[in-house]
Write a protein that holds these residues in place. Structure first.
Motif, PDB file in Angstrom:
ATOM      1  N   LEU A  65       0.803  -1.224   0.000  1.00 22.27           N
ATOM      2  CA  LEU A  65       0.000   0.000   0.000  1.00 22.27           C
ATOM      3  C   LEU A  65       0.835   1.274   0.000  1.00 22.27           C
ATOM      4  O   LEU A  65       0.296   2.373  -0.166  1.00 22.27           O
ATOM      5  N   LEU A  66       2.141   1.143   0.171  1.00 25.42           N
ATOM      6  CA  LEU A  66       2.990   2.336   0.239  1.00 25.42           C
ATOM      7  C   LEU A  66       2.943   3.153  -1.045  1.00 25.42           C
ATOM      8  O   LEU A  66       2.774   4.383  -1.009  1.00 25.42           O
ATOM      9  N   LEU A  67       3.116   2.502  -2.188  1.00 24.10           N
ATOM     10  CA  LEU A  67       3.113   3.241  -3.457  1.00 24.10           C
ATOM     11  C   LEU A  67       1.737   3.837  -3.759  1.00 24.10           C
ATOM     12  O   LEU A  67       1.655   5.007  -4.140  1.00 24.10           O
ATOM     13  N   PRO A  68       0.628   3.101  -3.579  1.00 20.48           N
ATOM     14  CA  PRO A  68      -0.674   3.724  -3.829  1.00 20.48           C
ATOM     15  C   PRO A  68      -0.934   4.975  -2.986  1.00 20.48           C
ATOM     16  O   PRO A  68      -1.450   5.970  -3.513  1.00 20.48           O
ATOM     17  N   ILE A  69      -0.583   4.960  -1.698  1.00 21.73           N
ATOM     18  CA  ILE A  69      -0.875   6.166  -0.906  1.00 21.73           C
ATOM     19  C   ILE A  69       0.051   7.308  -1.300  1.00 21.73           C
ATOM     20  O   ILE A  69      -0.338   8.480  -1.229  1.00 21.73           O
ATOM     21  N   ALA A  70       1.261   6.978  -1.767  1.00 24.60           N
ATOM     22  CA  ALA A  70       2.151   8.037  -2.257  1.00 24.60           C
ATOM     23  C   ALA A  70       1.594   8.643  -3.549  1.00 24.60           C
ATOM     24  O   ALA A  70       1.619   9.867  -3.732  1.00 24.60           O
ATOM     25  N   LEU A  71       1.079   7.798  -4.447  1.00 24.93           N
ATOM     26  CA  LEU A  71       0.508   8.295  -5.701  1.00 24.93           C
ATOM     27  C   LEU A  71      -0.752   9.126  -5.439  1.00 24.93           C
ATOM     28  O   LEU A  71      -1.059  10.049  -6.199  1.00 24.93           O
ATOM     29  N   ALA A  72      -1.455   8.807  -4.358  1.00 29.84           N
ATOM     30  CA  ALA A  72      -2.654   9.574  -3.997  1.00 29.84           C
ATOM     31  C   ALA A  72      -2.297  10.908  -3.347  1.00 29.84           C
ATOM     32  O   ALA A  72      -3.184  11.720  -3.093  1.00 29.84           O
ATOM     33  N   GLY A  73      -1.015  11.083  -3.070  1.00 29.53           N
ATOM     34  CA  GLY A  73      -0.584  12.338  -2.452  1.00 29.53           C
ATOM     35  C   GLY A  73      -0.725  12.351  -0.945  1.00 29.53           C
ATOM     36  O   GLY A  73      -0.537  13.380  -0.299  1.00 29.53           O
ATOM     37  N   GLY A  74      -1.040  11.204  -0.370  1.00 34.03           N
ATOM     38  CA  GLY A  74      -1.143  11.125   1.073  1.00 34.03           C
ATOM     39  C   GLY A  74      -2.101  10.040   1.506  1.00 34.03           C
ATOM     40  O   GLY A  74      -2.894   9.513   0.714  1.00 34.03           O
ATOM     41  N   GLY A  75      -2.030   9.684   2.776  1.00 35.12           N
ATOM     42  CA  GLY A  75      -2.905   8.665   3.334  1.00 35.12           C
ATOM     43  C   GLY A  75      -2.335   8.166   4.640  1.00 35.12           C
ATOM     44  O   GLY A  75      -1.216   8.530   5.034  1.00 35.12           O
ATOM     45  N   VAL A  76      -3.107   7.325   5.318  1.00 37.36           N
ATOM     46  CA  VAL A  76      -2.660   6.794   6.595  1.00 37.36           C
ATOM     47  C   VAL A  76      -3.276   5.408   6.805  1.00 37.36           C
ATOM     48  O   VAL A  76      -4.420   5.161   6.422  1.00 37.36           O
ATOM     49  N   PHE A  77      -2.496   4.506   7.392  1.00 40.54           N
ATOM     50  CA  PHE A  77      -3.047   3.214   7.791  1.00 40.54           C
ATOM     51  C   PHE A  77      -2.285   2.683   8.996  1.00 40.54           C
ATOM     52  O   PHE A  77      -1.165   3.109   9.284  1.00 40.54           O
ATOM     53  N   HIS A  78      -2.917   1.769   9.713  1.00 41.11           N
ATOM     54  CA  HIS A  78      -2.303   1.110  10.857  1.00 41.11           C
ATOM     55  C   HIS A  78      -1.932  -0.317  10.474  1.00 41.11           C
ATOM     56  O   HIS A  78      -2.703  -1.014   9.808  1.00 41.11           O
ATOM     57  N   THR A  79      -0.749  -0.735  10.913  1.00 36.66           N
ATOM     58  CA  THR A  79      -0.263  -2.068  10.584  1.00 36.66           C
ATOM     59  C   THR A  79       0.400  -2.697  11.806  1.00 36.66           C
ATOM     60  O   THR A  79       0.636  -2.026  12.823  1.00 36.66           O
ATOM     61  N   LEU A  80       0.713  -3.996  11.679  1.00 35.44           N
ATOM     62  CA  LEU A  80       1.234  -4.744  12.817  1.00 35.44           C
ATOM     63  C   LEU A  80       2.691  -4.415  13.117  1.00 35.44           C
ATOM     64  O   LEU A  80       3.075  -4.224  14.262  1.00 35.44           O
ATOM     65  N   SER A  81       3.493  -4.389  12.062  1.00 33.17           N
ATOM     66  CA  SER A  81       4.924  -4.209  12.264  1.00 33.17           C
ATOM     67  C   SER A  81       5.533  -3.590  11.024  1.00 33.17           C
ATOM     68  O   SER A  81       4.931  -3.583   9.949  1.00 33.17           O
ATOM     69  N   ILE A  82       6.737  -3.078  11.178  1.00 33.58           N
ATOM     70  CA  ILE A  82       7.470  -2.478  10.066  1.00 33.58           C
ATOM     71  C   ILE A  82       8.630  -3.397   9.720  1.00 33.58           C
ATOM     72  O   ILE A  82       9.520  -3.637  10.530  1.00 33.58           O
ATOM     73  N   THR A  83       8.619  -3.938   8.505  1.00 34.92           N
ATOM     74  CA  THR A  83       9.661  -4.856   8.077  1.00 34.92           C
ATOM     75  C   THR A  83      10.794  -4.094   7.392  1.00 34.92           C
ATOM     76  O   THR A  83      10.656  -2.909   7.041  1.00 34.92           O
ATOM     77  N   ASP A  84      11.914  -4.776   7.198  1.00 31.51           N
ATOM     78  CA  ASP A  84      13.014  -4.173   6.431  1.00 31.51           C
ATOM     79  C   ASP A  84      12.555  -3.828   5.023  1.00 31.51           C
ATOM     80  O   ASP A  84      12.963  -2.801   4.459  1.00 31.51           O
ATOM     81  N   HIS A  85      11.698  -4.689   4.431  1.00 35.55           N
ATOM     82  CA  HIS A  85      11.127  -4.401   3.110  1.00 35.55           C
ATOM     83  C   HIS A  85      10.402  -3.068   3.112  1.00 35.55           C
ATOM     84  O   HIS A  85      10.540  -2.265   2.183  1.00 35.55           O
ATOM     85  N   THR A  86       9.619  -2.846   4.168  1.00 37.55           N
ATOM     86  CA  THR A  86       8.837  -1.610   4.263  1.00 37.55           C
ATOM     87  C   THR A  86       9.753  -0.401   4.338  1.00 37.55           C
ATOM     88  O   THR A  86       9.550   0.597   3.626  1.00 37.55           O
ATOM     89  N   ARG A  87      10.773  -0.462   5.168  1.00 38.17           N
ATOM     90  CA  ARG A  87      11.708   0.669   5.312  1.00 38.17           C
ATOM     91  C   ARG A  87      12.432   0.958   3.999  1.00 38.17           C
ATOM     92  O   ARG A  87      12.589   2.113   3.595  1.00 38.17           O
ATOM     93  N   THR A  88      12.875  -0.100   3.327  1.00 37.65           N
ATOM     94  CA  THR A  88      13.574   0.068   2.054  1.00 37.65           C
ATOM     95  C   THR A  88      12.654   0.677   1.005  1.00 37.65           C
ATOM     96  O   THR A  88      13.049   1.570   0.242  1.00 37.65           O
ATOM     97  N   ASN A  89      11.408   0.210   0.985  1.00 37.48           N
ATOM     98  CA  ASN A  89      10.432   0.704   0.011  1.00 37.48           C
ATOM     99  C   ASN A  89      10.104   2.172   0.251  1.00 37.48           C
ATOM    100  O   ASN A  89       9.974   2.962  -0.691  1.00 37.48           O
ATOM    101  N   ILE A  90       9.962   2.544   1.526  1.00 43.15           N
ATOM    102  CA  ILE A  90       9.692   3.951   1.870  1.00 43.15           C
ATOM    103  C   ILE A  90      10.820   4.853   1.365  1.00 43.15           C
ATOM    104  O   ILE A  90      10.576   5.895   0.739  1.00 43.15           O
ATOM    105  N   ALA A  91      12.056   4.450   1.631  1.00 41.97           N
ATOM    106  CA  ALA A  91      13.210   5.259   1.198  1.00 41.97           C
ATOM    107  C   ALA A  91      13.255   5.393  -0.320  1.00 41.97           C
ATOM    108  O   ALA A  91      13.572   6.474  -0.855  1.00 41.97           O
TER     109      ALA A  91
END
Length: 336
Positions: A285-311
């Motif tokens: 969901l990271l790329l879709p909310i970035a393309l939407a110009g913003g958004g928020v969601f709650h999740t269980l944990s932050i993985t290394d994949h998530t951190r790398t994708n955000i950067a």
């Protein structure tokens, strides 16, 4: 041209880079592709993603060959149309779909995709996850896209087929997904092809015991349209606002009990939290909310994949992500 080092990530870093390059029109050079993997460089399914991305935008590409550890990708204009791609192995069809979907949403015309390969793979979302978990969230954001499973495909034979219809998005809606909503149902399914029935029965017995379900809650469905043997267990929970599926894929040398236990523990962990978005869906969901110009969601944990994708996303797009702990075991990811 963006310079990206691939030694900190695997195939996901490459696929995300391709998606972002297609959407933004920004070229990139990636070095040390899958640098820390036992077999570095492009494997067949990664190469299919590269070639598919290039085809939908008539890109100029250097390094698109098996085993290549460096790639230069210069995108052109993304064009809607009818596309067909064959991975040539049991590699994941859904990962190819997720690479192309963001770009084709921004094409001027509608598209159809036909992708041949694996439909239920380790380390990739099964097509059921795409249909029930991923696409419904995107549809709530304004996306008009559907997928259909035409034929099951497992490792190693592949030969599975998914098709998709994708229509240009008119306007992204910002996502706010911080509650699951009321519970709707829990469900389970074993997909079984060209293997002894005993394997599926052991999976059902193990999963139902761990989850405290009646065994009748888990359906056994034969997938004998598959070209080769295979088995997948899918365990899910549907709520008013979201659906989560935890899966286990049979692999040689792994017992039926181990496959089912992994899937059951995954769902049990999700149900023990209040967060609506599971760890795998969070990445997606990271790329879709970035393309939407913003958004928020709650999740269980932050993985290394998530951190790398955000950067990576922050390199391509003028957005900033923040991650906060809302309560123990619940993280909030916001983008703006």
């Amino acid at each position: 041209m963006l310079q990206i080092s691939g030694d900190t990530g695997g195939g996901q870093l490459l696929r995300s880079s391709l998606s972002l390059s297609l959407v933004t029109g920004r070229p990139f050079r990636m070095t040390n592709i899958r640098g820390k993997r036992p077999k570095p460089g492009l494997m067949r399914q990664h190469l299919t993603c590269v070639k598919a991305a290039a085809q939908v935008c008539d890109a100029c590409v250097d390094g698109a060959e098996l085993g290549s550890v460096e790639l230069v990708f210069r995108p052109g204009k993304v064009m809607g149309g009818d596309y067909s791609f064959a991975i040539g192995s049991g590699g994941s069809t859904t990962l190819v779909l997720q690479t192309l979907l963001p770009a084709l949403l921004h094409a001027e015309a509608s598209s159809t995709l036909r992708i041949e390969g694996g439909t239920h793979n380790p380390m990739a979302p099964p097509c059921d996850f795409i249909e029930h978990c991923y696409l419904p969230v995107l549809q709530s954001m304004g996306v008009k896209a559907t997928t259909t499973l035409e034929r099951h495909g497992f490792m190693q034979a592949g030969g599975g087929v998914i098709t998709a219809e994708i229509h240009p998005i008119k306007k992204w809606k910002k996502l706010k997904l911080i509650e699951r909503g009321d519970p709707v149902e829990t469900f389970g399914r074993v997909l079984h092809a060209h293997l002894h029935r005993d394997i599926a029965e052991r999976e059902i017995a193990t999963a139902s015991h761990l989850l405290g379900w009646d065994a009748s809650q888990i359906d056994l469905r034969y997938a004998n349209d598959s070209l080769g043997p295979g088995n997948t267990i899918l365990l899910g929970a549907r709520f008013a606002n979201v659906c989560e599926i935890s899966s286990g894929i049979a692999q040689q040398g792994r017992s039926a009990e181990a496959v089912a236990t992994g899937a059951a523990k995954g769902l049990r962990s999700y149900l023990a939290s209040s967060a609506p978005v599971g760890a795998h869906l969070a990445d997606q969901l990271l790329l879709p909310i970035a393309l939407a110009g913003g958004g928020v969601f709650h999740t269980l944990s932050i993985t290394d994949h998530t951190r790398t994708n955000i950067a990576l996303i922050e390199q391509f797009l003028p957005v900033k992500f923040t991650v906060e702990e809302i309560e123990q075991g619940v993280k909030q990811i916001s983008c703006g």
